[in-house]
Design an enzyme around this catalytic site. Structure first.
Site, PDB file in Angstrom:
ATOM      1  N   ASP A 338       0.827  -1.211   0.000  1.00 49.46           N
ATOM      2  CA  ASP A 338       0.000   0.000   0.000  1.00 49.46           C
ATOM      3  C   ASP A 338       0.856   1.254   0.000  1.00 49.46           C
ATOM      4  O   ASP A 338       1.586   1.539   0.943  1.00 49.46           O
ATOM      5  CB  ASP A 338      -0.959  -0.050   1.178  1.00 49.46           C
ATOM      6  CG  ASP A 338      -1.930  -1.210   1.023  1.00 49.46           C
ATOM      7  OD1 ASP A 338      -2.787  -1.125   0.126  1.00 49.46           O
ATOM      8  OD2 ASP A 338      -1.797  -2.197   1.740  1.00 49.46           O
ATOM      9  N   THR A 339       0.722   2.005  -1.085  1.00 54.68           N
ATOM     10  CA  THR A 339       1.689   3.030  -1.454  1.00 54.68           C
ATOM     11  C   THR A 339       0.993   4.105  -2.277  1.00 54.68           C
ATOM     12  O   THR A 339      -0.091   3.877  -2.795  1.00 54.68           O
ATOM     13  CB  THR A 339       2.819   2.395  -2.304  1.00 54.68           C
ATOM     14  OG1 THR A 339       3.307   1.239  -1.649  1.00 54.68           O
ATOM     15  CG2 THR A 339       3.966   3.347  -2.554  1.00 54.68           C
ATOM     16  N   ALA A 340       1.625   5.271  -2.430  1.00 52.82           N
ATOM     17  CA  ALA A 340       1.097   6.314  -3.305  1.00 52.82           C
ATOM     18  C   ALA A 340       2.236   6.895  -4.133  1.00 52.82           C
ATOM     19  O   ALA A 340       3.220   7.391  -3.572  1.00 52.82           O
ATOM     20  CB  ALA A 340       0.423   7.412  -2.485  1.00 52.82           C
TER      21      ALA A 340
END
Length: 525
Positions: A338-340
């Site tokens: 989970d990353t942006a």
């Protein structure tokens, strides 16, 4: 589904949330540069995409400044605490993946904002944090992605976190107004006091006092001694471009290794979307993962043979071992995803490609007291095996999945690209770049086309090759016949992550593509 990119004649911003993209565009319209816009985007993502990223997490950056005419890397990842040792988890098989004892590395995000702005920015930290403060204080429409991730991970939230993200035990509806007043106050403290407020002042004190009272390990000394670092990026030449990645402790070199192997194959004879296309990419990536898992850690603790790994002759040896009829059988450890990712190019040609994360959705699940800051659980990826390359030791950076990418043509940025997705990051990056360079796709087409991700996620017993169902059934059958453990997933499945791309053509026009799997936006003018 849009196939055309957004095209700007002077600037372009892409990110996984439209409000973050708008925050970056606002900075550019006010006279800021790409570096101001990037920090504004990063901070706004920390508010409007809180399940993916935040002040309690890490970030990695690739920058191109026109005056310097070179690409630089900034490592914004934190080290484990001085008092964190394997003995801290004696009798346990692994470091807990949630809770206060999973929060064992110092957050590097705030330091990276200061580094980018102090080196290249035009605006103050307070100016670029203004949009983030506003959305935290006044609220914003809660995204479907946050709602869905809360449904998945809500049970892992601490009481302080649950009071914010599931008030009254209820998951807020997508589109409802979501406010984070405690986080707004913390952002204001940071804006007023700068970097030192986070690492040596009130914010550090509040986090560490909470840690002490809750059985955590990080101390004020850990925060006070934190320092990210500028460095030289890694690079390789591929199909007329110089491709850059951040160096270890990032896994970025895997993307370069894969490209080096692919140089030995003739893509003119490989149809896009065919069995040969998908199989070849998967096999090259697997071989890069095999070496990654053997050597990747904090380079201050163990030398990493990058010269050998990125040698074109070594790539030739690996490429010659790829069978076009049979899948290599490898295993790897599950990795959080989970990353942006976001990117900016301004009117002057300055460019920033950057990525940030809490590791798992909502990180450790713990908010530090009244700060509103979700603490990351990146340190839970350390091994408790003393013989493991990524074994836990004090003041050490963990193996890190974050890897923003930039490809330059004739010395100037041509493609900025990256994605959410842990193990999927080098896989999706390779898909994006080969689609654009070999098959002439624009950024939006490259993002939209069907994707795969190989590997094992938490709780799954096998190394699956997940492939979106838009891939032809005969291709899936051929992949399975070659030995891939194929699992068909949805047409635009969230497991593939959120990818975004900016390309710059010979006219200087900036084209942006954002992932239909998220609430992203490309904004150019």
């Amino acid at each position: 589904m849009a196939e055309k990119p957004v095209i700007g004649t002077k600037t372009m911003v892409v990110s996984p949330h439209y409000l973050a993209s708008a925050a970056g565009a606002r900075m550019l319209e006010k006279g800021g540069n790409a570096f101001d816009a990037a920090v504004a985007i990063s901070a706004t993502l920390a508010v409007v995409y809180p399940h993916m990223t935040g002040l309690g997490g890490d970030s990695f950056w690739l920058t191109y400044n026109t005056q310097e005419a070179r690409v630089r890397a900034y490592n914004g990842s934190g080290r484990s605490g001085y008092g964190v040792r394997r003995s801290s988890f004696a009798g346990e098989a692994f470091i807990p993946r949630r809770g206060i004892r999973s929060a064992i590395t110092v957050p590097g995000m705030a330091d990276s904002w200061d580094a980018i702005l102090s080196k290249y920015g035009r605006f103050t930290l307070a100016e670029v944090l203004e949009p983030a403060v506003g959305y935290a204080l006044e609220g914003f429409p809660l995204s479907p992605d946050q709602r869905n991730n809360t449904a998945v991970a809500g049970s892992a939230l601490s009481p302080e976190a649950a009071a914010i993200y599931t008030p009254g035990g209820v998951i807020p509806c997508a589109g409802s107004r979501f406010q984070q007043k405690q986080l707004a106050a913390t952002l204001r403290t940071l804006a007023a006091g700068g970097r030192d407020a986070f690492y040596k002042g009130k914010i550090a004190e509040d986090i560490c006092d909470f840690m002490l009272a809750s059985g955590g390990y990080l101390t004020r000394d850990d925060f006070a001694d934190h320092q990210g670092e500028w460095g030289e990026p890694l690079h390789t030449d591929y199909h007329g471009h110089t491709v850059y990645q951040v160096p270890p402790n990032s896994q970025g070199f895997t993307g370069l290794m894969s490209l080096n192997m692919l140089e030995y194959f003739n893509f003119e004879a490989i149809e896009h979307g065919s069995y040969e296309y998908y199989h070849l990419l998967v096999e090259a990536l697997k071989l890069s993962f095999r070496d990654r898992d053997r050597v990747l850690t904090d380079p201050d603790f163990s030398a990493i043979p990058l010269e050998q790994l990125l040698d074109k002759r070594y790539a030739g040896q690996l490429a010659s071992a790829i069978s076009m009829q049979k899948a290599t059988q490898l295993t790897s450890q599950p990795i959080g995803s989970d990353t942006a990712y976001a990117a900016v190019v301004d009117e002057d040609g300055n460019a920033v490609s950057f990525i940030q994360s809490l590791y798992f959705e909502f990180g450790s699940g713990v908010i530090a007291g009244d700060t509103g800051i979700l603490l990351q659980n990146r340190g839970s990826f350390f091994s408790l095996d003393p013989g493991h390359i990524n074994t836990l030791e004090p003041h050490k950076r963990s193996f890190h999945t974050l890897m923003p990418a930039m490809a330059c043509r004739e010395g100037k940025p041509a493609i900025l690209y990256g994605t959410q997705g842990g193990e999927g990051q080098p896989q999706t990056q390779t898909l994006l770049l080969t689609r654009m360079l070999h098959y002439g796709m624009n950024p939006q087409m490259a993002v939209n086309e069907p994707r795969f991700v190989w590997g094992r996620t938490w709780g799954e017993p096998t190394q699956e090759l997940k492939v979106e169902s838009r891939v032809a059934d005969e291709v899936l059958a051929d992949l399975a016949a070659a030995g891939h453990t194929v699992r068909k997933v949805d047409d635009y499945d969230g497991v593939m992550g959120h990818a975004h791309v900016i390309s710059i053509d010979d006219n200087g026009y900036r084209s942006g593509g954002t992932d239909p799997r998220c609430e992203g936006a490309a904004i150019g003018w």
